[in-house]
Design a protein around this motif. Structure first.
Motif, PDB file in Angstrom:
ATOM      1  N   GLU A 101       0.837  -1.215   0.000  1.00 60.12           N
ATOM      2  CA  GLU A 101       0.000   0.000   0.000  1.00 60.12           C
ATOM      3  C   GLU A 101       0.868   1.260   0.000  1.00 60.12           C
ATOM      4  O   GLU A 101       0.615   2.203  -0.750  1.00 60.12           O
ATOM      5  CB  GLU A 101      -0.916  -0.020   1.222  1.00 60.12           C
ATOM      6  N   ALA A 102       1.902   1.267   0.830  1.00 57.43           N
ATOM      7  CA  ALA A 102       2.800   2.425   0.896  1.00 57.43           C
ATOM      8  C   ALA A 102       3.558   2.615  -0.419  1.00 57.43           C
ATOM      9  O   ALA A 102       3.743   3.745  -0.882  1.00 57.43           O
ATOM     10  CB  ALA A 102       3.777   2.262   2.056  1.00 57.43           C
ATOM     11  N   LEU A 103       3.986   1.517  -1.036  1.00 56.43           N
ATOM     12  CA  LEU A 103       4.700   1.603  -2.317  1.00 56.43           C
ATOM     13  C   LEU A 103       3.800   2.152  -3.417  1.00 56.43           C
ATOM     14  O   LEU A 103       4.229   2.993  -4.218  1.00 56.43           O
ATOM     15  CB  LEU A 103       5.238   0.230  -2.724  1.00 56.43           C
ATOM     16  N   ILE A 104       2.582   1.679  -3.476  1.00 55.37           N
ATOM     17  CA  ILE A 104       1.642   2.178  -4.489  1.00 55.37           C
ATOM     18  C   ILE A 104       1.375   3.660  -4.270  1.00 55.37           C
ATOM     19  O   ILE A 104       1.339   4.444  -5.224  1.00 55.37           O
ATOM     20  CB  ILE A 104       0.349   1.330  -4.483  1.00 55.37           C
ATOM     21  N   VAL A 113       7.816   5.310 -10.601  1.00 54.67           N
ATOM     22  CA  VAL A 113       8.421   4.248  -9.801  1.00 54.67           C
ATOM     23  C   VAL A 113       8.398   4.695  -8.342  1.00 54.67           C
ATOM     24  O   VAL A 113       8.624   5.861  -8.036  1.00 54.67           O
ATOM     25  CB  VAL A 113       9.868   3.956 -10.246  1.00 54.67           C
ATOM     26  N   GLY A 114       8.134   3.749  -7.461  1.00 51.17           N
ATOM     27  CA  GLY A 114       8.192   4.003  -6.033  1.00 51.17           C
ATOM     28  C   GLY A 114       9.197   3.074  -5.388  1.00 51.17           C
ATOM     29  O   GLY A 114       9.438   1.967  -5.872  1.00 51.17           O
ATOM     30  N   ALA A 115       9.788   3.524  -4.301  1.00 56.29           N
ATOM     31  CA  ALA A 115      10.747   2.696  -3.567  1.00 56.29           C
ATOM     32  C   ALA A 115      10.544   2.893  -2.074  1.00 56.29           C
ATOM     33  O   ALA A 115      10.135   3.960  -1.617  1.00 56.29           O
ATOM     34  CB  ALA A 115      12.177   3.041  -3.951  1.00 56.29           C
ATOM     35  N   LEU A 116      10.849   1.850  -1.349  1.00 59.05           N
ATOM     36  CA  LEU A 116      10.854   1.880   0.103  1.00 59.05           C
ATOM     37  C   LEU A 116      12.134   1.182   0.529  1.00 59.05           C
ATOM     38  O   LEU A 116      12.430   0.086   0.040  1.00 59.05           O
ATOM     39  CB  LEU A 116       9.636   1.128   0.636  1.00 59.05           C
ATOM     40  N   VAL A 117      12.902   1.835   1.372  1.00 57.26           N
ATOM     41  CA  VAL A 117      14.078   1.184   1.940  1.00 57.26           C
ATOM     42  C   VAL A 117      13.866   1.080   3.438  1.00 57.26           C
ATOM     43  O   VAL A 117      13.311   1.978   4.073  1.00 57.26           O
ATOM     44  CB  VAL A 117      15.410   1.904   1.605  1.00 57.26           C
ATOM     45  N   GLU A 118      14.267  -0.046   3.953  1.00 54.45           N
ATOM     46  CA  GLU A 118      14.158  -0.300   5.386  1.00 54.45           C
ATOM     47  C   GLU A 118      15.567  -0.382   5.937  1.00 54.45           C
ATOM     48  O   GLU A 118      16.387  -1.167   5.433  1.00 54.45           O
ATOM     49  CB  GLU A 118      13.408  -1.610   5.587  1.00 54.45           C
ATOM     50  N   TYR A 134      11.970   4.388   4.786  1.00 58.36           N
ATOM     51  CA  TYR A 134      12.128   5.637   4.045  1.00 58.36           C
ATOM     52  C   TYR A 134      11.608   5.418   2.635  1.00 58.36           C
ATOM     53  O   TYR A 134      11.845   4.364   2.039  1.00 58.36           O
ATOM     54  CB  TYR A 134      13.609   6.048   4.023  1.00 58.36           C
ATOM     55  N   PHE A 135      10.932   6.416   2.120  1.00 60.26           N
ATOM     56  CA  PHE A 135      10.256   6.286   0.835  1.00 60.26           C
ATOM     57  C   PHE A 135      10.866   7.213  -0.203  1.00 60.26           C
ATOM     58  O   PHE A 135      11.434   8.246   0.130  1.00 60.26           O
ATOM     59  CB  PHE A 135       8.770   6.635   0.997  1.00 60.26           C
ATOM     60  N   GLY A 136      10.715   6.830  -1.468  1.00 60.27           N
ATOM     61  CA  GLY A 136      11.178   7.679  -2.555  1.00 60.27           C
ATOM     62  C   GLY A 136      10.371   7.410  -3.802  1.00 60.27           C
ATOM     63  O   GLY A 136       9.815   6.324  -3.991  1.00 60.27           O
ATOM     64  N   ALA A 137      10.287   8.431  -4.637  1.00 63.31           N
ATOM     65  CA  ALA A 137       9.634   8.324  -5.939  1.00 63.31           C
ATOM     66  C   ALA A 137      10.562   8.959  -6.960  1.00 63.31           C
ATOM     67  O   ALA A 137      11.369   9.829  -6.615  1.00 63.31           O
ATOM     68  CB  ALA A 137       8.293   9.059  -5.934  1.00 63.31           C
ATOM     69  N   ASN A 138      10.451   8.518  -8.217  1.00 59.50           N
ATOM     70  CA  ASN A 138      11.302   9.141  -9.221  1.00 59.50           C
ATOM     71  C   ASN A 138      10.806  10.560  -9.501  1.00 59.50           C
ATOM     72  O   ASN A 138       9.620  10.861  -9.428  1.00 59.50           O
ATOM     73  CB  ASN A 138      11.421   8.297 -10.493  1.00 59.50           C
ATOM     74  N   ILE A 182      17.042   6.250  -0.569  1.00 56.26           N
ATOM     75  CA  ILE A 182      18.341   6.118   0.105  1.00 56.26           C
ATOM     76  C   ILE A 182      18.793   7.474   0.640  1.00 56.26           C
ATOM     77  O   ILE A 182      19.317   7.570   1.754  1.00 56.26           O
ATOM     78  CB  ILE A 182      19.387   5.490  -0.834  1.00 56.26           C
ATOM     79  N   ALA A 183      18.572   8.534  -0.129  1.00 53.08           N
ATOM     80  CA  ALA A 183      18.930   9.878   0.339  1.00 53.08           C
ATOM     81  C   ALA A 183      18.152  10.240   1.603  1.00 53.08           C
ATOM     82  O   ALA A 183      18.710  10.842   2.530  1.00 53.08           O
ATOM     83  CB  ALA A 183      18.677  10.901  -0.761  1.00 53.08           C
ATOM     84  N   ALA A 184      16.881   9.860   1.670  1.00 48.44           N
ATOM     85  CA  ALA A 184      16.084  10.122   2.872  1.00 48.44           C
ATOM     86  C   ALA A 184      16.654   9.357   4.066  1.00 48.44           C
ATOM     87  O   ALA A 184      16.747   9.898   5.173  1.00 48.44           O
ATOM     88  CB  ALA A 184      14.626   9.745   2.629  1.00 48.44           C
ATOM     89  N   MET A 185      17.065   8.111   3.844  1.00 48.34           N
ATOM     90  CA  MET A 185      17.643   7.302   4.914  1.00 48.34           C
ATOM     91  C   MET A 185      18.938   7.934   5.429  1.00 48.34           C
ATOM     92  O   MET A 185      19.139   8.094   6.633  1.00 48.34           O
ATOM     93  CB  MET A 185      17.918   5.877   4.421  1.00 48.34           C
TER      94      MET A 185
END
Length: 135
Positions: free
Chosen positions: A11-14, A29-34, A41-45, A61-64
């Motif tokens: 849900e968070a990725l969508i 594109v969406g990304a989640l890094v743990e 931490y979340f990111g979108a293009n 990754i920058a948010a992390m």
């Protein structure tokens, strides 16, 4: 692949993919890094007119890193279609910088079905990293 991804992660990725800014490629594109601590931490293009954008994985990754963390436990990537939307070469190197042998990179289709799971050695074999610089 039969492994299911936690529905809250899907849900968070969508949601984050829905906030991507991709007017030129129309490929959100969406990304989640743990991180090692379990923080997410979340990111979108984010694309710009001169075609040098920021990938979702790089954004997450920058948010992390901005939060003071330095170690990836899990990486999730979701693209807009049924095809495999694996990290680009630049993002593979970024992931490598903060990954170890236990880090898992997981790529989902548009609906959140897990298509493929990688270790960093599978994603970027024979990678160049900090140890190559004597660090």
């Amino acid at each position: 692949m039969t492994d299911a991804v936690d529905p809250a992660i899907v849900e968070a990725l969508i949601a984050v993919r829905g906030r991507a800014y991709a007017p030129y490629s129309e490929h959100p594109v969406g990304a989640l890094v743990e991180s090692e601590s379990g923080a997410r931490y979340f990111g979108a293009n984010v694309e710009v007119a001169h075609y040098k954008g920021l990938c979702a994985e790089a954004s997450a990754i920058a948010a992390m890193v901005s939060a003071g963390e330095r170690h990836l436990r899990n990486v999730y990537v979701i693209g807009p279609g049924e095809h495999l939307c694996s990290p680009c070469g630049d993002c593979r190197q970024r992931i490598r910088e903060f990954a170890d042998a236990q880090t898992r990179i997981q790529v989902l289709n548009a609906q959140g079905v897990l298509l493929k799971r990688y270790t960093i050695d599978e994603l970027l074999p024979d990678a160049f990293g900090p140890e190559n610089l004597g660090l």
